[in-house]
Write a protein that holds these residues in place. Structure first.
Motif, PDB file in Angstrom:
ATOM      1  N   VAL A  81       0.903  -1.302   0.168  1.00 34.99           N
ATOM      2  CA  VAL A  81       0.187   0.103  -0.181  1.00 34.99           C
ATOM      3  C   VAL A  81       0.803   1.348   0.069  1.00 34.99           C
ATOM      4  CG1 VAL A  81      -1.841   1.364   1.172  1.00 34.99           C
ATOM      5  CG2 VAL A  81      -1.777  -1.407   1.143  1.00 34.99           C
ATOM      6  N   THR A  82       0.448   2.245  -1.049  1.00 34.79           N
ATOM      7  CA  THR A  82       1.152   3.331  -1.072  1.00 34.79           C
ATOM      8  C   THR A  82       0.847   4.485  -0.325  1.00 34.79           C
ATOM      9  OG1 THR A  82       0.284   3.896  -2.999  1.00 34.79           O
ATOM     10  CG2 THR A  82       2.469   2.757  -3.468  1.00 34.79           C
ATOM     11  N   ARG A 118      -2.670   5.708  -0.763  1.00 32.61           N
ATOM     12  CA  ARG A 118      -3.154   4.786  -1.805  1.00 32.61           C
ATOM     13  C   ARG A 118      -3.008   5.169  -3.369  1.00 32.61           C
ATOM     14  NH1 ARG A 118      -5.386   0.216   0.389  1.00 32.61           N
ATOM     15  NH2 ARG A 118      -6.128   0.390   2.692  1.00 32.61           N
ATOM     16  N   TYR A 119      -1.992   5.854  -3.624  1.00 31.05           N
ATOM     17  CA  TYR A 119      -1.973   6.452  -4.994  1.00 31.05           C
ATOM     18  C   TYR A 119      -1.469   5.404  -5.740  1.00 31.05           C
ATOM     19  CZ  TYR A 119      -1.413  11.359  -3.629  1.00 31.05           C
ATOM     20  OH  TYR A 119      -1.487  12.562  -2.896  1.00 31.05           O
ATOM     21  N   LYS A 120      -1.906   4.939  -7.216  1.00 31.00           N
ATOM     22  CA  LYS A 120      -1.607   3.930  -8.029  1.00 31.00           C
ATOM     23  C   LYS A 120      -0.378   4.102  -8.636  1.00 31.00           C
ATOM     24  CE  LYS A 120      -5.966   2.454  -7.538  1.00 31.00           C
ATOM     25  NZ  LYS A 120      -6.338   1.483  -6.592  1.00 31.00           N
ATOM     26  N   VAL A 121       0.542   3.832  -8.071  1.00 31.40           N
ATOM     27  CA  VAL A 121       2.078   4.119  -8.615  1.00 31.40           C
ATOM     28  C   VAL A 121       2.629   2.564  -9.078  1.00 31.40           C
ATOM     29  CG1 VAL A 121       2.699   5.880  -7.182  1.00 31.40           C
ATOM     30  CG2 VAL A 121       3.105   3.672  -6.371  1.00 31.40           C
ATOM     31  N   THR A 155       1.872   0.439 -11.451  1.00 36.22           N
ATOM     32  CA  THR A 155       0.795   0.191 -12.592  1.00 36.22           C
ATOM     33  C   THR A 155       2.013  -0.031 -13.828  1.00 36.22           C
ATOM     34  OG1 THR A 155       0.693   2.639 -13.027  1.00 36.22           O
ATOM     35  CG2 THR A 155      -1.197   1.460 -11.688  1.00 36.22           C
ATOM     36  N   ALA A 211       4.779  -2.130 -12.473  1.00 32.08           N
ATOM     37  CA  ALA A 211       4.184  -3.151 -11.735  1.00 32.08           C
ATOM     38  C   ALA A 211       4.587  -4.714 -12.321  1.00 32.08           C
ATOM     39  CB  ALA A 211       2.390  -3.400 -12.282  1.00 32.08           C
TER      40      ALA A 211
END
Length: 54
Positions: A20-21, A24-27, A29, A33
């Protein structure tokens, strides 16, 4: 389920990791990823760790 044996022990260790960043930023991806997944799998293979799901 595979048990491991020591001199006076029998054990089965299972871990659950959650990445978990902050905020919760979507990094994790895209290419990041894919590369992370590759590195985790290589590390697990080197240490004879079995990935059950993921």
């Amino acid at each position: 389920m595979e048990y491991r044996y020591g001199s006076h022990t029998v054990f089965n260790l299972e871990y659950h990791f959650v990445w978990v960043t902050k905020y919760r930023y979507k990094v994790l991806t895209g290419d990041v990823a894919l590369r992370l997944r590759e590195l985790v799998r290589q590390t697990c293979e080197a240490f004879e760790i079995q990935i059950i799901k993921g």
